[in-house]
Design an enzyme around this catalytic site. Structure first.
Site, PDB file in Angstrom:
ATOM      1  N   LYS A 182       0.841  -1.210   0.000  1.00  0.00           N
ATOM      2  CA  LYS A 182       0.000   0.000   0.000  1.00  0.00           C
ATOM      3  C   LYS A 182       0.874   1.257   0.000  1.00  0.00           C
ATOM      4  CE  LYS A 182      -2.768   0.666   3.691  1.00  0.00           C
ATOM      5  NZ  LYS A 182      -2.398   1.945   4.347  1.00  0.00           N
ATOM      6  N   SER A 183       1.865   1.295   0.879  1.00  0.00           N
ATOM      7  CA  SER A 183       2.724   2.493   0.960  1.00  0.00           C
ATOM      8  C   SER A 183       3.435   2.740  -0.363  1.00  0.00           C
ATOM      9  CB  SER A 183       3.792   2.295   2.045  1.00  0.00           C
ATOM     10  OG  SER A 183       3.188   2.197   3.298  1.00  0.00           O
ATOM     11  N   ARG A 215      -9.469  11.757  11.970  1.00  0.00           N
ATOM     12  CA  ARG A 215      -8.032  11.579  12.233  1.00  0.00           C
ATOM     13  C   ARG A 215      -7.281  12.919  12.193  1.00  0.00           C
ATOM     14  NH1 ARG A 215      -5.921   6.590   8.824  1.00  0.00           N
ATOM     15  NH2 ARG A 215      -4.137   6.903  10.192  1.00  0.00           N
ATOM     16  N   ASP A 258       1.490  -1.188  11.886  1.00  0.00           N
ATOM     17  CA  ASP A 258       0.173  -1.633  11.406  1.00  0.00           C
ATOM     18  C   ASP A 258      -0.147  -3.074  11.805  1.00  0.00           C
ATOM     19  OD1 ASP A 258      -0.253   0.830  10.200  1.00  0.00           O
ATOM     20  OD2 ASP A 258       0.623   0.200   8.288  1.00  0.00           O
ATOM     21  N   ARG A 304      -7.138   1.729  17.609  1.00  0.00           N
ATOM     22  CA  ARG A 304      -6.906   0.274  17.506  1.00  0.00           C
ATOM     23  C   ARG A 304      -6.687  -0.398  18.851  1.00  0.00           C
ATOM     24  NH1 ARG A 304      -3.570   0.141  11.754  1.00  0.00           N
ATOM     25  NH2 ARG A 304      -5.466   0.040  10.507  1.00  0.00           N
ATOM     26  N   ARG A 312      -7.828  -3.421   9.109  1.00  0.00           N
ATOM     27  CA  ARG A 312      -6.921  -4.343   9.801  1.00  0.00           C
ATOM     28  C   ARG A 312      -7.580  -4.981  11.033  1.00  0.00           C
ATOM     29  NH1 ARG A 312      -2.630  -3.628   6.561  1.00  0.00           N
ATOM     30  NH2 ARG A 312      -2.006  -1.510   6.088  1.00  0.00           N
TER      31      ARG A 312
HETATM   32  C1  S3P Z   1       2.339   4.752   6.196  1.00  0.00           C
HETATM   33  C2  S3P Z   1       2.838   5.111   7.425  1.00  0.00           C
HETATM   34  C3  S3P Z   1       2.252   4.651   8.699  1.00  0.00           C
HETATM   35  C4  S3P Z   1       1.316   3.461   8.517  1.00  0.00           C
HETATM   36  C5  S3P Z   1       0.404   3.625   7.330  1.00  0.00           C
HETATM   37  C6  S3P Z   1       1.203   3.816   6.049  1.00  0.00           C
HETATM   38  C7  S3P Z   1       2.985   5.289   4.979  1.00  0.00           C
HETATM   39  O1  S3P Z   1       1.504   5.705   9.264  1.00  0.00           O
HETATM   40  O2  S3P Z   1       0.556   3.265   9.683  1.00  0.00           O
HETATM   41  O3  S3P Z   1      -0.433   2.497   7.163  1.00  0.00           O
HETATM   42  O4  S3P Z   1       2.740   4.747   3.874  1.00  0.00           O
HETATM   43  O5  S3P Z   1       3.757   6.239   5.098  1.00  0.00           O
HETATM   44  P1  S3P Z   1       2.206   6.873  10.133  1.00  0.00           P
HETATM   45  O6  S3P Z   1       3.046   7.658   9.238  1.00  0.00           O
HETATM   46  O7  S3P Z   1       1.069   7.669  10.685  1.00  0.00           O
HETATM   47  O8  S3P Z   1       2.985   6.183  11.196  1.00  0.00           O
END
Ligand code: S3P
Length: 435
Positions: A22-23, A123, A316, A347, A389
């Site tokens: 995803k990232s 959020r 996550d 969570r 999740r």
């Molecule tokens: C992500 C960073 C994380 C993660 C999210 C994806 C990213 O969040 O929890 O699912 O792709 O940079 P945070 O940056 O808030 O820690």
């Protein structure tokens, strides 16, 4: 009816892959949209979150489509070339999508309104609007700093030096992306390392990143090179299958082509320390990321104290770790994770409530929880609070529960893991929508 039920499973067996990271998928689309020329992306996650980022980038002028072979093509607009969208950009459930896109538009002279679903609209966004304001962008919204928010991008952005007050790759990446259309050096100071996909993909698309101690330095106005990108399978999605195989007797599965960037593999280390039989085969590098095939066999797990400093590399994965912990002898301690309270849901609270209703022995703390081995007996419907999740973690727990576990809404899984239940069932699980 969107309720989804999971019950005791036969041994899980097979060799499979899981959807793209995803990232890296969000970042691939964004970098390609900023490059001049055609980039291609294979293995892109086609979950709702990433499709939302693609739709937003189209509104900003990029041409993005998928061909018959499943490869995505992106014709970018070049840095500084984003156009004024005609409507608000709806980022759905995606914190990564909205925070990265805010960074991107903050240094373009356009005005963009971002909206999201009920979860995303609760959020915190101040963590990105604060540094982006320093570039000269303006943000119009409510006092809580939540969506909807209108960004008035800076016409003459000024480079900034920003020390991250929270360990967040999203905030780091928003500042780095804003730095791309800003003359001079933008510096992010990161004391606690978080996932470095932005650093890697900036380099891959031809924007050299300087790393000096804790400083990550982006020099603005570099020209991006259109690239061929291959997105590895998401370790955070593989995590569900790995825990499933570990807790289901007789299981032996292999997950192909999974990202094993050490900034993401804290859960793998934790599961191995708990006694998990996990091996990494065929290790290699692709498009600047480390990947491997992962073999996982059923194992007797024991609880451990998860080191607090490991949190960013498995941020996550705590919900699914709870499912492993419920099946592990002794107690598993997860502390130093108050960031979990501002994810797609709170969570910690949502897991604790759901686990208790399944009869699991769990204690809540402001910054985490402990879970003791217990037999899940849950027949209650689990509230997932629009959190993919949470939804998948309880379905995994259902595999070794006395009675079936039902979640209130399985559709939310589409945000990150399309095809989750079919894939699980193809391995031997027993998951289905209520009729
Ligand atoms: C992500 C960073 C994380 C993660 C999210 C994806 C990213 O969040 O929890 O699912 O792709 O940079 P945070 O940056 O808030 O820690």
């Amino acid at each position: 009816m969107n309720q989804l039920t999971s019950s005791n499973a036969a041994p899980l067996k097979g060799t499979i892959t899981v959807p793209g990271d995803k990232s890296i998928s969000h970042r691939s689309l964004i970098m390609a949209a900023l490059s001049i020329g055609e980039s291609t992306i294979s293995g892109l996650l086609e979950g709702e979150d990433v499709l939302g980022t693609a739709a937003a980038l189209r509104e900003l002028g990029a041409d993005i489509y998928k061909d018959d072979t499943g490869v995505w093509h992106v014709h970018g607009v070049g840095i500084g070339g984003l156009k004024q969208p005609s409507a608000p950009l709806d980022m759905g459930n995606s914190g990564t999508g909205v925070r990265l896109m805010m960074g991107l538009v903050a240094t373009h002279p356009i005005e963009v309104t971002f909206t999201g679903d009920a979860s995303l609209s609760s959020r915190p966004m101040k963590r990105v609007t604060d540094p982006l304001t320093e570039f000269g962008a303006e943000f119009l919204g409510n006092d809580e700093g939540t969506l909807p928010i209108t960004v008035k991008g800076a016409k003459m952005p000024l480079p900034i030096t920003y020390a991250l007050p929270v360990a967040s790759a999203q905030v780091k990446s928003a500042v780095m992306l804003a730095g791309l259309n800003t003359a001079g050096n933008t510096t992010v100071i990161e004391k606690i390392p978080t996932r470095d996909h932005s650093e890697r993909i900036f380099n891959y698309f031809g924007v050299p990143i300087k790393l000096e101690g804790d400083n990550i330095i982006v020099t603005g106005h570099a020209e991006l090179t259109a690239r061929k990108m291959a997105v590895p399978a998401d370790p955070s999605s593989a995590a569900f299958l790995m825990v499933a195989a570990l807790i289901t007797e007789g299981s032996d599965i292999t997950i192909k082509n999974v990202g094993i960037n050490t900034a993401r593999t804290g859960l793998f280390t934790t599961l191995i320390e708990m006694g998990g039989d996990i091996s990494f085969e065929n290790k290699r590098q692709e498009c600047g990321e480390d990947v491997a095939d992962i073999r996982v066999r059923h194992s007797k797990l024991s609880g451990i104290i998860v080191p607090k400093e490991r949190a960013p590399s498995m941020i996550d994965e705590y919900p699914v770790l709870c499912a492993a912990a419920a099946c592990a002898s002794g107690e598993t301690v997860m502390r130093g994770i108050k960031e979990l309270r501002v994810k797609e849901s709170d969570r910690i609270a949502v897991m604790v409530k759901g686990l208790k209703s399944c009869g699991i022995n769990v204690t809540e703390f402001p910054d985490g929880m402990t879970v003791k081995k217990s037999i899940a007996n849950g027949t209650h419907e689990i509230e997932t609070k629009l959190d993919h999740r949470i939804a998948m973690s309880f379905l995994i727990l259902g595999l070794c529960s006395d009675n079936a576990i039902t979640i209130d809404d399985g559709t939310v899984i589409e945000t990150s893991f399309p095809g989750f239940t079919n894939l699980m069932n193809s391995l031997g699980a027993n998951m289905g929508f209520q009729t």
